[in-house]
Design an enzyme around this catalytic site. Sequence first.
Site, short mmCIF file in Angstrom:
data_model
loop_
_atom_site.label_atom_id
_atom_site.label_comp_id
_atom_site.label_asym_id
_atom_site.label_seq_id
_atom_site.Cartn_x
_atom_site.Cartn_y
_atom_site.Cartn_z
N GLY A 230 0.77 -1.24 0.00
CA GLY A 230 0.00 0.00 0.00
C GLY A 230 0.80 1.28 0.00
O GLY A 230 0.24 2.36 -0.17
N PRO A 266 5.47 -4.38 0.08
CA PRO A 266 5.36 -3.33 -0.93
C PRO A 266 5.52 -3.87 -2.35
O PRO A 266 6.34 -4.76 -2.60
CB PRO A 266 6.53 -2.40 -0.59
N ARG A 304 -3.30 1.26 -16.71
CA ARG A 304 -3.68 2.08 -15.54
C ARG A 304 -4.51 3.32 -15.87
O ARG A 304 -5.50 3.59 -15.20
CB ARG A 304 -2.44 2.45 -14.72
N TYR A 308 -8.08 2.98 -14.11
CA TYR A 308 -8.27 3.74 -12.86
C TYR A 308 -8.27 5.25 -13.08
O TYR A 308 -8.24 6.01 -12.11
CB TYR A 308 -7.13 3.44 -11.87
N CYS A 334 -8.83 -0.35 -30.37
CA CYS A 334 -10.16 0.09 -30.81
C CYS A 334 -11.10 0.23 -29.61
O CYS A 334 -12.04 -0.56 -29.44
CB CYS A 334 -10.72 -0.90 -31.80
N TYR A 363 2.51 -2.46 -12.00
CA TYR A 363 1.23 -2.80 -12.64
C TYR A 363 1.18 -2.30 -14.09
O TYR A 363 0.14 -1.88 -14.58
CB TYR A 363 0.06 -2.25 -11.80
N1 LLP Z 1 -0.10 -7.54 -0.73
C1 LLP Z 1 -1.29 -7.92 -1.21
C2 LLP Z 1 -2.00 -9.02 -0.55
C3 LLP Z 1 -1.86 -7.26 -2.30
O1 LLP Z 1 -3.05 -7.63 -2.75
C4 LLP Z 1 -1.15 -6.19 -2.92
C5 LLP Z 1 -1.71 -5.48 -4.07
C6 LLP Z 1 0.12 -5.84 -2.41
C7 LLP Z 1 0.61 -6.54 -1.30
C8 LLP Z 1 0.96 -4.74 -2.99
O2 LLP Z 1 0.34 -3.53 -2.93
P1 LLP Z 1 1.13 -2.19 -3.32
O3 LLP Z 1 2.26 -2.03 -2.34
O4 LLP Z 1 1.64 -2.34 -4.69
O5 LLP Z 1 0.12 -1.12 -3.18
N2 LLP Z 1 -3.38 -2.74 -10.27
C9 LLP Z 1 -3.51 -1.70 -9.28
C10 LLP Z 1 -2.94 -2.12 -7.93
C11 LLP Z 1 -3.59 -3.36 -7.40
C12 LLP Z 1 -2.93 -3.86 -6.12
C13 LLP Z 1 -3.46 -5.19 -5.71
N3 LLP Z 1 -2.86 -5.72 -4.55
C14 LLP Z 1 -2.82 -0.43 -9.79
O6 LLP Z 1 -2.34 -0.42 -10.93
O7 LLP Z 1 -2.80 0.58 -9.09
#
Ligand code: LLP
Length: 402
Positions: A230, A266, A304, A308, A334, A363
Site C-alpha cells: 500500500g 510493498p 492504468r 483507474y 479500438c 502494474y
Molecule cells: N499484498 C497484497 C496481498 C496485495 O493484494 C497487494 C496489491 C500488495 C501486497 C501490494 O500492494 P502495493 O504495495 O503495490 O500497493 N493494479 C492496481 C494495484 C492493485 C494492487 C493489488 N494488490 C494499480 O495499478 O494501481
Amino acid sequence: MLDNQLLLELAEKYGTPLYVYDYEIIERNFKALREELSKHLADFKIAYALKAAPLADLCSFLNSLGAIFEAVSIGEVYTALKADVEPSKIIFDGVSKSSHEIRKAVELGLQSIHVESLDEIFDVASEAERQGKVQNIGIRLNLDVEVETHKGLKTSTRYSKFGIPLYRFKANIEKVLGLKSISVKGLHFHLGSNLRSERPYIEALKKILKLLHASKELAENLAYVDIGGGFPAQLGKTLEMASKLGVWIRNVFLNEFPCLMIIVEPGRFLVAEAGVLLTRVNYVKEIYGKKWALVDAGMNDFIRPALYGAKHKIECVSCRETRQETYSIGGPICESTDVFAENVSLPMLSRGDILVLKEAGAYGISMASNYNQRPRPAVISLYKSQVKIVKKREILAELLNL
Ligand code: LLP
C-alpha cells in the site's frame, strides 16, 4: 540513470513499446525502506509483492538485496522459484485458490500460505494431512478499515471480497487452532493500494491487538503480523509513513507483543518510479479542433490510465522543438478509453517522436495483455550502465502458441 539520450538509444535499438527499469532506483527504495524500518523494528521482513512486476530477473535482484516474496498465484510462485528464491522465502496469498494451487503450495514447503476463508483453512489442513506435513498458515483478515484511495484499490472494507471477517475468525479460533496439520503463524491484512497515510494501518493493528488479547493461545503460537502493501510510489511520502508507523508499532504494538515479527509487502513503492514505458508517435492529427498524438503503445501494454483514470506524466525524449502544443495521447486499440492523457502540453510532435510515460514500473507489464491480438512489449533493465533484456518482445507466432 534514465536520461533522454539513453532512452532514445534504447527505443531505437529494442523498438517500442518498451519498458525500461532502472534497478538502481529499486535498490535505493529497498534500502531506504529497510533503513527506516530498522530504526524502529528489531525483527521485520520486506516481502516484494510480485504482482507489481513479476519479472524473474527482478526477483533475483531483490533476493540479493535480502527481500522475501509475496505471490498470489502458482505462476508468481513459479517465477520466484525460477529466480532461485528459496521456497521458505515465499508467502502464498490469494483470495480464490484452486485445489491444484493448494496442493502445489503444500508440496513446495513455502514459508506460509495465507488463507482467506474458513473453508480454505480446512482445505489446506486436509491437504497437509494427506501429505503428512504441518503447514504454516497466515490468516488474512478483513478488518473493515476504510482507506483513502481509488475505490478499485480498497481491499479491506466490509464491501470487499478479501479476507475472513474478524467476527467469523473469532467465533472459530478454537476449532482452527485445534487442527493438527496446520500451524497459525501469522495474521495478515492488506488494506489497499496507493495509500496516503499510516492511520489506517494503525487502526487495523489496534483491531489485531484486541484479537490477540482475546485469544492467548493464538498470541502464543503467532510468529508474525503481515501488514500488507500500500505504500505510494513517492520515496519521501513512503518513508514518512513508514517512520510514523514504525514508531507506533514499537511503542504500542510490540510493547504488548514484543516477539512478533512484522512483514510489509510493498509492490508499487519498490518498482513504480524505476520503470518507464517508451512509445513512438505514429500519427498526429486534429479532430474538431482537438490535437491527438497517436502512439504505438496501447491500453493492452499499460492499462492504468484506462482502468483507474491514473495520471502518468508524459514527456518527449526525442523532441528538439521548443514550441509547445496541447495534445491528447491515444493508443492503437479500438476502444475510446485507450487514452493515456488528455490535453497535455508537449513540444510539437511529429511521426517518429519518442514519448516516455513515467512511473510505469508497477502494474504496467504485469497487467499487459494481448487485447486486439497485440504482442506484449519487451522489458529492459539497467543496472550500473549494464543493459539487459529481462523479457523479450512477444512475436506474432507466440500469439497462436497455445
Ligand atoms: N499484498 C497484497 C496481498 C496485495 O493484494 C497487494 C496489491 C500488495 C501486497 C501490494 O500492494 P502495493 O504495495 O503495490 O500497493 N493494479 C492496481 C494495484 C492493485 C494492487 C493489488 N494488490 C494499480 O495499478 O494501481
